[in-house]
Design an enzyme around this catalytic site. Structure first.
Site, PDB file in Angstrom:
ATOM      1  N   HIS A  74       0.839  -1.203   0.000  1.00  0.00           N
ATOM      2  CA  HIS A  74       0.000   0.000   0.000  1.00  0.00           C
ATOM      3  C   HIS A  74       0.870   1.246   0.000  1.00  0.00           C
ATOM      4  CE1 HIS A  74      -4.213  -1.413   0.794  1.00  0.00           C
ATOM      5  NE2 HIS A  74      -3.518  -2.527   0.754  1.00  0.00           N
ATOM      6  N   TYR A 204      -8.748   5.925   7.747  1.00  0.00           N
ATOM      7  CA  TYR A 204      -8.785   6.345   9.152  1.00  0.00           C
ATOM      8  C   TYR A 204      -9.807   7.484   9.228  1.00  0.00           C
ATOM      9  CZ  TYR A 204      -4.459   3.735  10.145  1.00  0.00           C
ATOM     10  OH  TYR A 204      -3.525   2.736  10.314  1.00  0.00           O
ATOM     11  N   PRO A 295      -3.166   0.810  18.862  1.00  0.00           N
ATOM     12  CA  PRO A 295      -2.965   0.298  17.496  1.00  0.00           C
ATOM     13  C   PRO A 295      -3.134   1.327  16.378  1.00  0.00           C
ATOM     14  CG  PRO A 295      -5.029  -0.532  18.431  1.00  0.00           C
ATOM     15  CD  PRO A 295      -4.344   0.222  19.518  1.00  0.00           C
ATOM     16  N   LYS A 299       1.937   0.105  14.884  1.00  0.00           N
ATOM     17  CA  LYS A 299       3.364  -0.005  15.222  1.00  0.00           C
ATOM     18  C   LYS A 299       3.758  -1.221  16.060  1.00  0.00           C
ATOM     19  CE  LYS A 299       4.844   3.399  13.042  1.00  0.00           C
ATOM     20  NZ  LYS A 299       5.307   2.940  11.761  1.00  0.00           N
ATOM     21  N   TYR A 386       4.706   6.543   9.616  1.00  0.00           N
ATOM     22  CA  TYR A 386       3.839   5.390   9.347  1.00  0.00           C
ATOM     23  C   TYR A 386       4.614   4.295   8.604  1.00  0.00           C
ATOM     24  CZ  TYR A 386      -0.615   2.972   8.576  1.00  0.00           C
ATOM     25  OH  TYR A 386      -1.641   2.046   8.593  1.00  0.00           O
TER      26      TYR A 386
HETATM   27  P1  RFL Z   1       2.658 -11.284  21.663  1.00  0.00           P
HETATM   28  O1  RFL Z   1       2.205 -11.408  20.262  1.00  0.00           O
HETATM   29  O2  RFL Z   1       1.671 -10.861  22.689  1.00  0.00           O
HETATM   30  O3  RFL Z   1       3.284 -12.689  22.071  1.00  0.00           O
HETATM   31  C1  RFL Z   1       3.595 -13.010  23.412  1.00  0.00           C
HETATM   32  C2  RFL Z   1       3.470 -14.514  23.558  1.00  0.00           C
HETATM   33  O4  RFL Z   1       3.870 -14.896  24.875  1.00  0.00           O
HETATM   34  C3  RFL Z   1       2.976 -15.893  25.339  1.00  0.00           C
HETATM   35  N1  RFL Z   1       3.058 -15.954  26.810  1.00  0.00           N
HETATM   36  C4  RFL Z   1       3.691 -16.937  27.492  1.00  0.00           C
HETATM   37  N2  RFL Z   1       4.359 -18.030  27.086  1.00  0.00           N
HETATM   38  C5  RFL Z   1       4.887 -18.840  28.045  1.00  0.00           C
HETATM   39  N3  RFL Z   1       4.750 -18.621  29.381  1.00  0.00           N
HETATM   40  C6  RFL Z   1       4.096 -17.533  29.833  1.00  0.00           C
HETATM   41  N4  RFL Z   1       3.959 -17.297  31.136  1.00  0.00           N
HETATM   42  C7  RFL Z   1       3.530 -16.626  28.865  1.00  0.00           C
HETATM   43  N5  RFL Z   1       2.810 -15.488  28.963  1.00  0.00           N
HETATM   44  C8  RFL Z   1       2.537 -15.083  27.716  1.00  0.00           C
HETATM   45  C9  RFL Z   1       1.639 -15.422  24.796  1.00  0.00           C
HETATM   46  O5  RFL Z   1       0.674 -16.463  24.768  1.00  0.00           O
HETATM   47  C10 RFL Z   1       2.035 -14.964  23.398  1.00  0.00           C
HETATM   48  O6  RFL Z   1       1.961 -16.002  22.446  1.00  0.00           O
HETATM   49  O7  RFL Z   1       3.899 -10.286  21.799  1.00  0.00           O
HETATM   50  P2  RFL Z   1       5.068  -9.876  20.757  1.00  0.00           P
HETATM   51  O8  RFL Z   1       5.707 -11.097  20.166  1.00  0.00           O
HETATM   52  O9  RFL Z   1       5.871  -8.886  21.467  1.00  0.00           O
HETATM   53  O10 RFL Z   1       4.284  -9.190  19.542  1.00  0.00           O
HETATM   54  C11 RFL Z   1       3.630  -7.958  19.721  1.00  0.00           C
HETATM   55  C12 RFL Z   1       2.418  -7.869  18.787  1.00  0.00           C
HETATM   56  O11 RFL Z   1       1.624  -9.026  18.934  1.00  0.00           O
HETATM   57  C13 RFL Z   1       1.569  -6.613  19.065  1.00  0.00           C
HETATM   58  O12 RFL Z   1       2.396  -5.506  19.339  1.00  0.00           O
HETATM   59  C14 RFL Z   1       0.685  -6.252  17.849  1.00  0.00           C
HETATM   60  O13 RFL Z   1      -0.291  -7.230  17.630  1.00  0.00           O
HETATM   61  C15 RFL Z   1       0.009  -4.899  18.065  1.00  0.00           C
HETATM   62  N6  RFL Z   1      -0.936  -4.536  16.989  1.00  0.00           N
HETATM   63  C16 RFL Z   1      -0.493  -4.033  15.771  1.00  0.00           C
HETATM   64  N7  RFL Z   1       0.827  -3.902  15.533  1.00  0.00           N
HETATM   65  C17 RFL Z   1       1.261  -3.471  14.304  1.00  0.00           C
HETATM   66  O14 RFL Z   1       2.482  -3.358  14.106  1.00  0.00           O
HETATM   67  N8  RFL Z   1       0.402  -3.160  13.278  1.00  0.00           N
HETATM   68  C18 RFL Z   1      -0.928  -3.261  13.436  1.00  0.00           C
HETATM   69  O15 RFL Z   1      -1.654  -3.032  12.460  1.00  0.00           O
HETATM   70  C19 RFL Z   1      -1.428  -3.668  14.724  1.00  0.00           C
HETATM   71  N9  RFL Z   1      -2.736  -3.786  14.930  1.00  0.00           N
HETATM   72  C20 RFL Z   1      -2.298  -4.706  17.163  1.00  0.00           C
HETATM   73  C21 RFL Z   1      -3.193  -4.312  16.114  1.00  0.00           C
HETATM   74  C22 RFL Z   1      -2.807  -5.275  18.317  1.00  0.00           C
HETATM   75  C23 RFL Z   1      -4.159  -5.425  18.462  1.00  0.00           C
HETATM   76  N10 RFL Z   1      -4.595  -6.030  19.641  1.00  0.00           N
HETATM   77  C24 RFL Z   1      -5.527  -7.067  19.706  1.00  0.00           C
HETATM   78  C25 RFL Z   1      -3.845  -5.787  20.860  1.00  0.00           C
HETATM   79  C26 RFL Z   1      -4.549  -4.447  16.251  1.00  0.00           C
HETATM   80  C27 RFL Z   1      -5.048  -4.974  17.439  1.00  0.00           C
HETATM   81  C28 RFL Z   1      -6.539  -5.047  17.555  1.00  0.00           C
HETATM   82  C1  PHB Z   2      -5.202  -3.980  10.972  1.00  0.00           C
HETATM   83  O1  PHB Z   2      -5.289  -4.244   9.753  1.00  0.00           O
HETATM   84  O2  PHB Z   2      -5.470  -4.823  11.853  1.00  0.00           O
HETATM   85  C2  PHB Z   2      -4.771  -2.637  11.398  1.00  0.00           C
HETATM   86  C3  PHB Z   2      -4.385  -1.715  10.433  1.00  0.00           C
HETATM   87  C4  PHB Z   2      -3.974  -0.453  10.821  1.00  0.00           C
HETATM   88  C5  PHB Z   2      -3.959  -0.119  12.162  1.00  0.00           C
HETATM   89  C6  PHB Z   2      -4.322  -1.044  13.129  1.00  0.00           C
HETATM   90  C7  PHB Z   2      -4.746  -2.314  12.734  1.00  0.00           C
HETATM   91  O3  PHB Z   2      -3.572   1.133  12.519  1.00  0.00           O
END
Ligand code: RFL
Ligand code: PHB
Length: 399
Positions: A74, A204, A295, A299, A386
């Site tokens: 994109h 957005y 989110p 990032k 971004y």
């Molecule tokens: P994770 O993915 O949370 O993984 C941590 C893992 O540790 C496990 N765990 C354990 N394992 C063993 N023993 C224990 N005691 C444990 N406790 C926990 C967990 O089960 C899990 O599998 O962390 P990590 O690897 O640092 O990754 C971070 C990302 O997952 C997170 O920052 C992103 O998902 C945030 N995020 C977004 N980031 C982006 O860069 N672009 C996006 O578009 C974006 N959109 C989002 C998002 C996060 C969202 N939510 C649900 C928080 C959209 C949403 C809605």
């Molecule tokens: C997503 O596709 O899940 C998404 C995209 C952009 C954002 C957050 C989440 O800023």
């Protein structure tokens, strides 16, 4: 059972999985333990946007086969406000930089498949994870595997990649960490819908009823988010209410939001959180274990990947007896973390409606949005943040 490895890794999210792979490429063995099942990790709906640098990193690590085939590049986003949709052209503003829509579920599936194909030690479904002896030269990772056997793994180093609610950060003595935190007075209700996206770029939208985001997962699956109250009850949001509210917030003459079956639905609170330093003795924190962003700036996943890109070579050097890169790890990462924390806060507060906010706040937000959409300097700032900065920049300050 008593065993040993070079690096014990807690958490099979993007950070832990990529770290174990990057270490394996450099000949370092690791044991990675994960509390959830493989199926759960692969299905957890989260991020969708990869920065330019994240794509390059995955490509250089030999992990981008499917990403290159299925990822959707994109070159911009839309900002919608004042009843208009304005395009921010990343390619033009940044000299060609883009982002790639490729779901975190797919990144995680690719990483798990590769670790297992390479015979990496990955244990899913563990319980009772503990880390101890962190300030000695031989920290210990303990856990009970899925069949009930208790393991004590002597490690040279432990990487806490266990997310915000994990056990590694709390294992650091309270006085050794400084934390900064902000909770936002709203949450996101996210849906995955079996319908082609109604847009060519992410939208957005600023609306008097609250923020909305139209993203996508593929050319046939859409991902949409709606600002809701932080204590919103998902039972109060049946699918037709969600679609009606999304249609209202994205409304534009001559444009229709296509609707389809909802495949997944969840509510996520919004928080900014940073803890420093990201190292205590032989324990290194990476990803959400050390920092959380709301989110809105897309990032979180990118920060998690960038942390371990810095950590892997630092650990290789440390295991050879050279602590220089490891000593810099925290400051190197935190410089990027704070930039992303600011950007995510800025995007969030510019686009969401705070409960009880007066008309003054709305006018200030609209003024900022008009400025971003009309000034090349302001739009360039959004575009370069971004699409992201080069990974592993040297620390600009200390933290
Ligand atoms: P994770 O993915 O949370 O993984 C941590 C893992 O540790 C496990 N765990 C354990 N394992 C063993 N023993 C224990 N005691 C444990 N406790 C926990 C967990 O089960 C899990 O599998 O962390 P990590 O690897 O640092 O990754 C971070 C990302 O997952 C997170 O920052 C992103 O998902 C945030 N995020 C977004 N980031 C982006 O860069 N672009 C996006 O578009 C974006 N959109 C989002 C998002 C996060 C969202 N939510 C649900 C928080 C959209 C949403 C809605
Ligand atoms: C997503 O596709 O899940 C998404 C995209 C952009 C954002 C957050 C989440 O800023």
């Amino acid at each position: 059972m008593r065993t040993r490895t070079q690096v014990g890794i807690v958490g099979a999210g993007p950070a832990g999985l990529l770290l174990s792979h990057l270490l394996a490429l450099r000949g370092i063995d690791s044991v990675l333990v994960e509390i959830r099942s493989r199926e759960y990790c692969e299905a957890r709906q989260r991020a969708g946007v990869l920065e330019d640098g994240s794509v390059t990193l995955l490509r250089e690590a030999g992990l981008a086969g499917r990403l290159d085939r299925e990822g959707l590049e994109h070159g911009g986003i839309y900002l919608q406000f004042d009843g208009e949709r304005r395009h921010i052209d990343f390619r033009e503003l940044t000299g060609g930089r883009t982002v790639t829509v490729y779901a975190q579920t797919e990144v995680v599936k690719d990483l798990i498949a590769r670790r297992l194909a390479d015979n990496g030690a990955v244990e899913f479904g563990v319980t009772g994870t503990e880390v101890s002896r962190l300030d000695t030269g031989q920290p210990r990772l303990s856990y009970t595997d899925a069949s009930g056997t208790r393991h004590d793994v002597d490690c040279d180093v432990i990487a806490g990649c266990d997310g915000f609610h994990g056990i590694c950060r709390p294992a650091i003595p309270a006085g050794a960490l400084t934390t900064w935190e902000r909770e936002y007075p709203y949450a996101w209700l996210g849906i995955l819908a079996d319908v082609p996206p109604s847009t060519d770029e992410l939208i957005y939208a600023h609306h008097q009823s609250g923020f909305a985001l139209h993203s996508l997962r593929s050319l046939s699956v859409s991902r949409l988010y709606l600002q809701v109250a932080p204590d919103a009850d998902i039972a109060q949001w049946p699918d037709d209410r969600i679609w009606a509210e999304l249609s209202r917030r994205f409304e534009l003459p001559g444009w229709t939001l296509q609707q389809g079956p909802v495949l997944d639905k969840s509510i996520t609170p919004m928080r900014s959180f940073v803890s420093a330093p990201m190292r205590y003795g032989r324990l290194f924190l990476a990803g959400d274990a050390a920092h959380i962003v709301p989110p809105t700036g897309a990032k979180g996943l990118n920060l998690a990947l960038a942390d371990v890109a810095v950590l892997a070579p630092a650990l290789v050097a440390l295991l050879r007896g050279d602590d220089t890169l490891a000593a810099d790890y925290s400051a190197t990462c935190l410089s990027r973390v704070w930039r992303s924390t600011h950007f995510s806060w800025w995007m969030t507060t510019m686009l969401h409606r705070s409960p009880g906010a007066d008309e003054m706040e709305a006018q200030l937000q609209l003024s900022q949005l008009r400025y971003v959409a009309s000034s090349t300097a302001a739009a360039t700032s959004l575009a370069e943040n971004y699409t992201g900065f080069a990974i592993a920049s040297r620390p600009s300050g200390s933290a």
